[in-house]
Design an enzyme around this catalytic site. Structure first.
Site, PDB file in Angstrom:
ATOM      1  N   SER A   1      88.857  61.176  70.774  1.00 47.60           N
ATOM      2  CA  SER A   1      88.551  61.242  72.207  1.00 47.60           C
ATOM      3  C   SER A   1      89.264  62.453  72.796  1.00 47.60           C
ATOM      4  CB  SER A   1      89.010  59.956  72.904  1.00 47.60           C
ATOM      5  OG  SER A   1      88.656  59.966  74.260  1.00 47.60           O
ATOM      6  N   ASP A   2      88.488  63.337  73.384  1.00 45.59           N
ATOM      7  CA  ASP A   2      88.993  64.615  73.888  1.00 45.59           C
ATOM      8  C   ASP A   2      89.941  64.401  75.069  1.00 45.59           C
ATOM      9  OD1 ASP A   2      89.302  67.316  74.078  1.00 45.59           O
ATOM     10  OD2 ASP A   2      87.186  67.771  74.357  1.00 45.59           O
ATOM     11  N   LEU A   3      90.522  65.496  75.529  1.00 46.32           N
ATOM     12  CA  LEU A   3      91.353  65.474  76.739  1.00 46.32           C
ATOM     13  C   LEU A   3      90.464  65.293  77.958  1.00 46.32           C
ATOM     14  CD1 LEU A   3      93.604  68.508  75.860  1.00 46.32           C
ATOM     15  CD2 LEU A   3      94.362  66.142  75.914  1.00 46.32           C
ATOM     16  N   PHE A   4      90.788  64.328  78.790  1.00 48.71           N
ATOM     17  CA  PHE A   4      90.031  64.092  80.014  1.00 48.71           C
ATOM     18  C   PHE A   4      90.991  64.066  81.196  1.00 48.71           C
ATOM     19  CE2 PHE A   4      87.605  61.881  76.672  1.00 48.71           C
ATOM     20  CZ  PHE A   4      86.408  62.590  76.759  1.00 48.71           C
TER      21      PHE A   4
END
Length: 862
Positions: free
Chosen positions: A611-614
């Site tokens: 899960s990418d940086l959000f």
């Protein structure tokens, strides 16, 4: 007070809370269906379109039938009770559809048309029954309170204003208070309770006073008599032809909702874009419509000038207000400058409210006066009051559906925000010209002259200023390409400080080639620790650099889901030099869709889900930190699979980090923490959840490291297995599950989305020093807390390490403290940590501290 006045005020209060509950439903329905279908612009548009379709059909249906009822107030009450009962079906149907939709998608997902049809059917069964009933509330109340044929304008506009004010209050309460206090489930139940109470009180009022529950018999007989003659007499009674009135209502709805969509997009360029800022913008717009109805009420009581002339003036003002809004927005935001600066939470909200008031309130009042003033035109129509209002609402709502869809999916992508507003301004001029052509010669000449002046004014404005707005740029940055899509405004920028970046809505950077190896670390760190990283799913893509790093490993399948199609297109067009063939490799599948939805509807399993940086305070991203999202991810993992949640420590406080860590620990049996870098201050970290608790194998790290070095052509530097192992172990922080440091933090769930509601407040508190992000000394304090709770030597995840390898972990802690103290200028305090790092590192240690920089340095661009 007279009984009649008390009863009338009571009914206005009931109508206010009816509007309040309706907006609560709408907000929650959009959110719930976003979780089911994905938080895409298409899913939100589909939900709103079906909701409005129910309102339009309900307004038309109940408006025609209201005169047949002995007591329209009693029927208003029963319909409100019906809304409450049908809304309760949401709790049963949503659970069923969450289980059913993945099966349906597997059958029809290959066809976008069939998939949209399935979504529409599901949304219709959830929304249409309640919204169809809601559409009848205003016509029924109008039928009850309009007691004389020529009182539709004064009474109808008052009711419209009160109902819309209730909607504005509902939007504000749902955005600021209710979900955080009650949770979404109980907020929904509150709306159900309000509707049931409103309905019950209306039925009681209708039964206790027969005189107040229906139109007087004399007036009723006159209305019925006029209604029988409507087909022959309505053309000569109305000051404007009926088709032109309905066309005006349709055009007003089309333009008003289209303008609202574009204004919302403009505000997304300069705001925090949290749930709070969105609620402020929406409620300001609804308040403007309510005040516009109040203006229409005052204008309806004027006898001179004639109603068509007043309507033409309103249309001209609406066109002018829309046409100048781009320049007004540009000026009050100082050229699209990010609002707020160093303001705290309260000051920031006040600043937003002030700007929203300047940009939207006054123009919105003019826009909002057009539709209700049409009731004054319809005063001469002998149809029943409810039928007139029902037809009016139906025409306006159908226009609103098409206007919002056109603005979001046609005008913004094709014309951009500025020109789209000018085009919508012209819609009002077209209607104005049509009215002028059928009215008296004097009016025709006056209105035509004003219209020509308006066109000259609009076309003569300097568009060049708005075409060169520095979207997403800072000093000496260069815009490579900008796309205004249905989801967001996305820009590719060559930054003055080096590197090419993607920025969304002006200020939010999704990634940059300048941080190349840090972005690659988001793949390299977790994949080097996994024994068989054969299949990888990426929740979010950004520039594509992170996902592209997976192709250096022996992967068999890479699936990437990125919410913004504009980001996918721009990454493919401008970042291929850094993505290792991500867009050409046959092993890669890229979906321009919501990542959570991609996982929930699919039956595929993966070794890793990354899960990418959000940005945690942005509206909608809180759904990616919830327990339900982590549970979905866990179900999509292979038995040895891991879920990787990257977190920007420079965007969260201890509070948000603790909530996320606690929530992941609830979903996974073991959660460990890795650094993404050893930078001096602003860092990213990975919370890694394992489907089954496992031990870290140093031989796996060495094997993967050797594979990468051999594949890419090793360079003449020491590369022993111990050196490669040390390279990764330096980034290990500690065991979250074993430390139990975060057990007392609350869970972040879909029902109580704490991150979505707390992170925006923290963001502003940091600006005034009332809170701190986890940077610098705060970051080191967090690391030391975790290390003190569970040292590497007793960490169950590290049980396979040798004593020397424990030293590599401690070396990483020492180096992190060294660079942080050095950045603060504390050289003397920093020196012992550097010495400790050097003593604990292997003899042939690789001095470069980024695994990606060492492992992938043979890439063509280096």
């Amino acid at each position: 007070m007279p009984k009649r006045s008390i009863a009338s005020i009571s009914l206005l209060i009931l109508l206010f809370f009816s509007g309040f509950a309706a907006l609560v439903y709408q907000v929650l329905w959009v959110r719930e269906l976003g979780l089911l279908f994905g938080s895409t612009a298409q899913a939100a548009a589909l939900t709103v379109a079906i909701f409005f379709t129910g309102l339009a059909s309900g307004g038309w249906f109940w408006g025609r039938r209201a005169p047949l009822f002995a007591s329209s107030l009693c029927w208003f009450g029963w319909i409100e009770i019906g809304v409450a009962l049908t809304a309760l079906g949401h709790f049963v149907l949503v659970d069923v559809y969450h289980a059913l939709y993945p099966i349906l998608y597997a059958a029809v997902g290959h066809s976008p048309l069939l998939d949209t049809l399935v979504k529409a059917i599901i949304a219709a069964t959830l929304l249409l029954p309640a919204s169809f009933l809601m559409g009848g509330t205003l016509p029924l109340m109008v039928q009850h309170l309009v007691r004389y044929p020529n009182k539709l304008a004064t009474v109808g506009t008052q009711l419209y204003a009160v109902n819309t004010a209730g909607s504005a209050s509902g939007a504000l309460a749902t955005g600021f208070v209710l979900p955080l206090v009650l949770g979404f489930r109980h907020t929904y139940l509150l709306a159900v309770g309000l509707d049931f109470t409103v309905g019950l009180l209306a039925v009681i009022l209708a039964g206790t006073d027969a005189q107040m529950s229906s139109i007087s018999s004399d007036s009723q007989q006159k209305l019925n008599s006029d209604a029988r003659k409507v087909s022959e007499r309505s053309p000569q009674f109305l000051p404007l032809p009926a088709p032109l009135i309905w066309a005006t209502a349709f055009s007003s709805g089309f333009a008003t909702l289209g303008i609202e969509v574009i204004w919302t997009r403009l505000f997304s360029q300069v705001l925090q874009n949290s749930v709070y800022t969105y609620a402020l913008v929406l409620s300001t717009f609804l308040l403007a419509l309510s005040l516009g109805a109040a203006i229409a009420n005052a204008l309806s009581q004027l006898h001179c000038p004639t109603p068509p002339i007043i309507l033409c003036c309103l249309l001209l003002l609406a066109s002018s207000a829309t046409a100048v809004s781009p320049w007004l927005f540009y000026e009050v935001t100082d050229g699209l400058t990010y609002l707020g600066g160093d303001l705290g939470w309260g000051g920031y909200l006040l600043a937003i409210a002030s700007v929203a008031g300047l940009v939207m309130l006054l123009p919105g009042m003019v826009l909002g006066a057009v539709l209700p003033y049409l009731m004054r035109i319809l005063d001469a129509d002998p149809r029943q009051p409810s039928e007139r209002v029902g037809r009016l609402i139906s025409a306006d709502t159908i226009g609103a559906i098409l206007g919002s869809l056109s603005a979001g999916f046609l005008l913004l992508p094709i014309m951009g925000a500025w020109r789209s507003l000018l085009l919508l301004a012209a819609v009002y001029l077209v209607i104005l010209a049509a009215i002028a052509l059928i009215h008296t010669t004097l009016t025709r000449l006056v209105v035509a002259g004003i219209a020509v002046a308006g066109v000259v004014l609009v076309t003569g404005m300097n568009l060049q200023m708005l075409q060169t707005v520095p979207i997403g740029t800072r000093a000496n940055d260069r815009i490579v390409e900008i796309r205004e899509g249905s989801h967001a405004t996305v820009a590719v920028v060559d930054a003055a400080n080096g590197g090419r970046a993607i920025r969304v809505n002006t200020y939010y950077t999704l990634g940059s080639s300048r941080n190349l190896h840090f972005e690659q670390n988001q793949t390299v760190v977790p994949m080097m620790a996994h024994p068989t990283p054969d299949s990888v799913f990426y929740l979010g893509m950004g520039t594509g650099i992170t996902a592209g790093a997976a192709l250096a490993f022996p992967v068999e399948r890479v699936v990437v889901c990125e919410l913004l199609p504009e980001v996918v297109a721009l990454s493919k067009a401008h970042f291929t030099a850094w993505t290792r063939g991500l867009f050409e490799d046959e092993r890669v599948t890229i979906h321009a869709e919501d990542g959570r939805n991609c996982l929930s509807r699919s039956g595929d399993r993966y070794n890793l889900i990354i899960s990418d940086l959000f940005t945690p305070w942005e509206r909608g991203t809180g759904n990616l930190y919830t327990l339900e999202n982590y549970q979905i991810a866990k179900e999509r993992l292979e038995p040895d699979g891991i879920f990787v949640q990257w977190i920007p420590l420079y965007q969260v406080s201890q509070q948000e980090f603790g909530i996320i860590a606690r929530t992941m620990a609830e979903a996974f049996p073991q959660v460990v923490l890795w650094r993404g870098d050893l930078a001096p201050s602003r860092s990213i970290v990975a919370l890694v959840g394992q489907k089954q608790a496992q031990l870290l194998d140093p031989q796996v790290i060495a094997r993967h490291g050797r594979h990468l070095m051999n594949q890419l052509g090793a360079i003449a530097i020491p590369t022993s297995d111990e050196a490669l192992t040390a390279l990764l172990l330096r980034l290990y922080v500690g065991n979250i599950t074993a430390s139990r440091l975060f057990d007392n933090y609350p869970l972040n769930t879909d029902d109580y989305p704490l991150i979505e509601y707390l992170a925006p407040q923290t963001h502003r508190q940091v600006q005034t020093g009332a809170a701190r992000f986890l940077v610098g000394s705060e970051r080191e304090r967090l690391y030391n807390q975790i290390r003190s709770a569970v040292s590497p030597e007793v960490d169950p995840y590290l049980a396979n390490l040798t004593s020397a390898q424990y030293g590599y972990v401690n070396a990483g802690h020492s180096y992190s403290q060294y660079v942080q103290l050095s950045a603060q200028g504390s050289k003397e305090q920093a020196r012992p940590h550097l010495e400790s790092f050097q003593a604990l590192s292997p003899p042939d240690a690789i001095q470069d501290l980024s695994p990606a920089r060492v492992m992938l340095r043979q890439m063509p661009f280096d």
